[in-house]
Design an enzyme around this catalytic site. Structure first.
Site, mmCIF file in Angstrom:
data_model
loop_
_atom_site.group_PDB
_atom_site.id
_atom_site.type_symbol
_atom_site.label_atom_id
_atom_site.label_comp_id
_atom_site.label_asym_id
_atom_site.label_seq_id
_atom_site.Cartn_x
_atom_site.Cartn_y
_atom_site.Cartn_z
ATOM 1 N N LYS A 52 -12.650 51.571 57.817
ATOM 2 C CA LYS A 52 -12.141 52.436 56.748
ATOM 3 C C LYS A 52 -11.206 53.484 57.348
ATOM 4 O O LYS A 52 -11.499 54.052 58.403
ATOM 5 C CB LYS A 52 -13.311 53.116 56.023
ATOM 6 C CG LYS A 52 -12.914 53.891 54.767
ATOM 7 C CD LYS A 52 -14.137 54.500 54.082
ATOM 8 C CE LYS A 52 -13.771 55.252 52.815
ATOM 9 N NZ LYS A 52 -14.945 55.893 52.181
ATOM 10 N N SER A 127 -15.119 55.149 47.211
ATOM 11 C CA SER A 127 -13.783 55.221 47.764
ATOM 12 C C SER A 127 -13.463 54.102 48.760
ATOM 13 O O SER A 127 -12.295 53.834 49.034
ATOM 14 C CB SER A 127 -13.577 56.570 48.471
ATOM 15 O OG SER A 127 -14.462 56.688 49.578
ATOM 16 N N SER A 151 -19.707 55.891 48.277
ATOM 17 C CA SER A 151 -18.497 55.140 48.645
ATOM 18 C C SER A 151 -18.710 53.921 49.530
ATOM 19 O O SER A 151 -17.769 53.171 49.771
ATOM 20 C CB SER A 151 -17.489 56.066 49.325
ATOM 21 O OG SER A 151 -16.920 56.897 48.352
HETATM 22 N N1 GLN Z 1 -17.157 58.621 44.036
HETATM 23 C C1 GLN Z 1 -17.662 59.758 44.751
HETATM 24 C C2 GLN Z 1 -16.633 60.847 44.773
HETATM 25 O O1 GLN Z 1 -15.594 60.653 44.233
HETATM 26 C C3 GLN Z 1 -18.105 59.341 46.096
HETATM 27 C C4 GLN Z 1 -17.114 59.508 47.172
HETATM 28 C C5 GLN Z 1 -17.624 59.128 48.528
HETATM 29 O O2 GLN Z 1 -18.763 58.705 48.705
HETATM 30 N N2 GLN Z 1 -16.798 59.336 49.505
HETATM 31 O O3 GLN Z 1 -16.828 61.903 45.287
#
Ligand code: GLN
Length: 456
Positions: A52, A127, A151
């Site tokens: 990532k 994400s 994410s």
């Molecule tokens: N969807 C969550 C957010 O927008 C999780 C993001 C993440 O785990 N990096 O904050």
């Protein structure tokens, strides 16, 4: 073979932001030569892996999905990346993500969307949509993700992959570009629980470069996963179904597959009980105050001087303040700006107690809900996400709808406990993957691998 698959499918899917084809082949050749010379190789020698783009890499650019970091090549490897290299895995490249890991669909990437391999009109989750799509489309057998509020687990769920958020502190955050430091955890994405366990064993364990890294002596997660394959592994296991994370608000096919899984667990000898976590109701609200507060502070380092691009203002003087403002205006996307504004507001004098302070109290209550639940059961389960992969654009204009999608995954981050998503079939109404989330007490990551492997 994996590079060929990237060439064949990734023009369309766009899981990768950067492919290190030459470096990967050179690494593979070096490993072959060492093998031929009879040298001892690392535990996952020759296994390709996607990374990532939130993790720093010496030989590849790192953007965190943001324009502000365009062209930046970090001067150091994240600890997890260093450990991959030491274990002789082969980095294939960097995967797409929502900008600074803010989002649940990868639509907030500054570099375009990633498509879900199951249905190209749908999101791959976020994400870490790039890592999950890469694994699900056989471009990589393994990937690294980061999970601040889901994410790793939610992209795994909507692409039919396995994703693990380890216990907070179990895996080093050194070199993981910070979103919310008290919530962030790096973890594996894979196609099977055993594969995730192998990767966890490579990346996990104490790192003196991360002040929140736990000093525990961890058991082998691969051995834990293997234990789950024995007959009767689920006999007598106490499984808690979280009342607040089931029932209304979930897509029918998600609930159906979840209920069927519970029936299979019962048939395998597990004891299913319903447990209540009354404060989970406030988890999304608390998270979306704590996260922007920490993010607004973490993102202050992008000041046009130390990292990434510099944009001079169209008019006016070139004071550092003006250059910083012009750079951040041009370099950050709309979701990042929204969260910086929310975060600085929540932390400002006169509002701090009402917002940030209250959210921290809710966080404590959620930790107590987990503690009370784990007094009664060994693991907790829920669907990994309320719905299957949604269509592009469906939630993009409505931040609240996007945030509410995280209801199932956020509590584990607020409490620091580990969580895993494993595939449990396809929803009948749309033929798309459904995930089961399994959670365990902090430091009991091995339990996830044992029962995850057993259920899988
Ligand atoms: N969807 C969550 C957010 O927008 C999780 C993001 C993440 O785990 N990096 O904050």
């Amino acid at each position: 073979a994996h590079l060929d698959q990237i060439t064949a499918v990734d023009t369309d899917l766009h899981a990768f932001l950067y492919v290190a084809a030459d470096a990967a082949l050179a690494t593979a050749a070096r490993i072959d030569a060492r093998r031929a010379a009879g040298e001892e190789l690392g535990p996952l020698a020759g296994v390709p892996i996607a990374i990532k783009d939130v993790l720093t890499t010496l030989d590849m650019p790192t953007t965190a999905g943001s324009k502000i970091l365009e062209g930046w090549v970090p001067p150091y490897d994240a600890t997890v990346v260093r450990r991959l290299r030491a274990a002789d895995l082969i980095p294939l490249g960097k995967t797409n993500m929502d900008e600074f890991a803010m989002g649940s669909s990868t639509e907030h990437s500054a570099y375009g969307v990633t498509r879900n391999p199951w249905d190209r009109d749908r999101i791959p989750g976020g994400s870490g949509g790039g890592s999950a799509a890469a694994v699900a489309s056989f471009q990589a057998p393994l990937a690294l993700g980061s999970d601040t509020g889901g994410s790793i687990r939610q992209p795994a769920a909507v692409t039919g992959s396995v994703g693990v958020k380890p216990t907070y502190g179990a895996v080093s955050r050194y070199g993981a570009i910070a979103l919310a430091s008290s919530l962030d955890q790096v973890g594996p994405v894979s196609r099977t629980v055993f594969d995730a366990a192998l990767l966890h064993d490579v990346i996990g364990g104490h790192d003196p470069l991360d002040s929140t890294s736990l000093t525990d002596a961890w058991p082998s997660m691969a051995a834990a996963a293997t234990a789950g394959l024995k007959d009767g592994a689920l006999k007598g296991v106490r499984v808690g179904v979280i009342k607040e994370l089931s029932g209304s608000g979930f897509q029918a096919g998600v609930t159906q597959r979840f209920t069927e899984t519970l029936a299979l667990l019962t048939a395998a000898g597990a004891e299913i009980t319903e447990v209540s976590a009354p404060n989970f109701e406030y988890a999304v609200a608390a998270y979306y105050l704590i996260l922007p507060a920490e993010a607004s502070s973490n993102l202050a380092r992008f000041d046009s001087v130390r990292f990434g691009i510099r944009v001079d203002p169209a008019e006016g003087s070139l004071t550092s303040e003006h250059v910083m403002a012009a750079t951040r205006e041009a370099g950050f996307g709309p979701e990042v700006k929204r969260r910086i504004i929310l975060g600085t507001y929540a932390l400002s004098t006169g509002y701090y107690d009402a917002y940030y302070g209250s959210a921290q109290k809710v966080r404590t209550l959620i930790q107590r809900d987990f503690a009370a639940a784990f007094d009664q059961v060994d693991i907790l389960v829920s669907p990994s996400a309320p719905t299957t992969a949604f269509k592009f654009g469906e939630k993009l204009e409505d931040p609240m709808a996007m945030y509410l999608n995280d209801i199932t995954t956020i509590p584990a981050n607020l409490a620091g406990v580990p969580g895993m998503s494993i595939p449990i079939g396809l929803a009948p109404e749309d033929g798309l993957p459904v995930g089961l989330q399994i959670m365990a007490p902090a430091r009991a990551d091995a339990r996830l691998y044992t029962y995850g492997a057993a259920i899988e």
